[in-house]
Design a protein around this motif. Structure first.
Motif: not given
Length: 336
Positions: A265-274, A308-313, A321-331
């Motif tokens: 949905a966000n056109s993000v593929y193969a997110p890894g090597h973090n 991108q920022k993450f939180t804790w369970n 969360g979900t990887p964010v689409r490129l170009g999305t304005t983030l704080p």
């Protein structure tokens, strides 16, 4: 006064057309930036990524948004090193206490300048002269004599452990761990940390790689990459130290499902090597990773660096969360 105000507003508007608004950023933070490692130190962000050549480079910026336009500075040249001159991958720099005091230790992968370079890839480490992440650095040691990738350092109970990736024992590409007596000296045998046992770790190829330490509220975890980096289903998995001895495989528990994966949905593929970093004020936890914008993207220099920022369970595990689409304005990270 009215004219002066209008002129000032016009200048601000013009600048806003070419730079991110104050307190925000957009991904990517580096357009050709596979295998990213990012740290915030003494008022600036420092970013290193795979170069695939004979140099190790780093970018520095006081803001996350500024990394995209920051210059790549060569912090070390590998030319002339017979067993590790070329094809530099996966640099990581860790601020560690060692025999020479507190220093940055920069771990990386490099091999020989041969047609089939991949079998020659080895782990190596540099040491900084002081506490500036950009060095200067000097060569410190080769770490092992066989094919290994993706070095990182785990700290448990004041002891250091080298984590890396190895694939020579028939169990698929796997993560291993080995004791360090100091940041550049291995001791004892390496032990398997994880292998690709679940179906989601075996898409296109059976792979566990890129183990990265994560600590939270006394919990010790390792986030790693799974499945083939050249396919769209490269993703992140999670190990948790549920015993006391990181060298005992039975003391680690693998989560049965991935913790970060593709978003069509966000056109993000193969997110890894973090990697992980803290916001400037220390109140937020952030994920840095690479990804492709197409399902046909490969395991090459076209992968871009994203954050991108993450939180804790409630159970203390990370919620990426979900990887964010490129170009999305983030704080921007808190405290910028």
């Amino acid at each position: 006064m009215r004219l002066r105000s209008l002129l000032a507003a016009g200048v601000v508007a013009l600048l806003g057309m070419t730079t991110s608004a104050a307190g925000t950023f957009t991904n990517p933070i580096k357009r050709n930036g596979p295998d990213p490692w990012l740290q915030y130190h003494n008022g600036a962000y420092y970013l290193a990524t795979t170069t695939w050549n004979s140099t190790i480079t780093m970018r520095r910026s006081p803001t996350l948004a500024g990394l995209d336009a920051a210059a790549d500075t060569v912090v070390f040249n590998l030319a002339g090193r017979a067993n590790g001159c070329c094809n530099m991958w996966a640099p990581e720099f860790h601020l560690l206490d060692g025999p020479n005091g507190r220093r940055w230790y920069l771990y990386y992968v490099a091999g020989q300048n041969v047609a089939d370079y991949n079998p020659t890839q080895r782990l190596h480490v540099l040491e900084s002269a002081g506490t500036d992440p950009m060095g200067p650095y000097s060569f410190k040691a080769d770490l092992g004599t066989d094919w290994q990738l993706d070095a990182s350092v785990l700290t448990v109970g004041g002891r250091l452990y080298l984590m890396g990736t190895y694939g020579g024992d028939g169990a698929g590409q796997s993560n291993f761990i080995q004791r360090l007596t100091n940041p550049w000296t291995l001791t004892g045998s390496r032990v398997r940390l994880s292998s690709p046992t679940y179906a989601w770790e075996r898409q296109t190829a059976p792979v566990n790689e890129g183990p990265e330490p994560l600590y939270h509220d006394g919990k010790v975890m390792v986030v790693y990459s799974a499945s083939a980096c050249w396919g769209p289903d490269y993703k992140l998995g999670l190990l948790t130290l549920t015993g006391s001895d990181p060298m005992n495989p039975a003391h680690w528990t693998k989560r049965a499902t991935p913790v970060f994966q593709r978003s069509d949905a966000n056109s993000v593929y193969a997110p890894g090597h973090n990697g992980f970093f803290k916001s400037p004020d220390g109140t937020e936890d952030w994920l840095v990773y690479h990804a492709n914008s197409s399902a046909s993207g490969g395991c090459d220099m076209n992968r871009s660096t994203r954050a991108q920022k993450f939180t804790w369970n409630a159970d203390g595990s990370p919620n990426f969360g979900t990887p964010v689409r490129l170009g999305t304005t983030l704080p921007a990270p808190s405290g910028e």
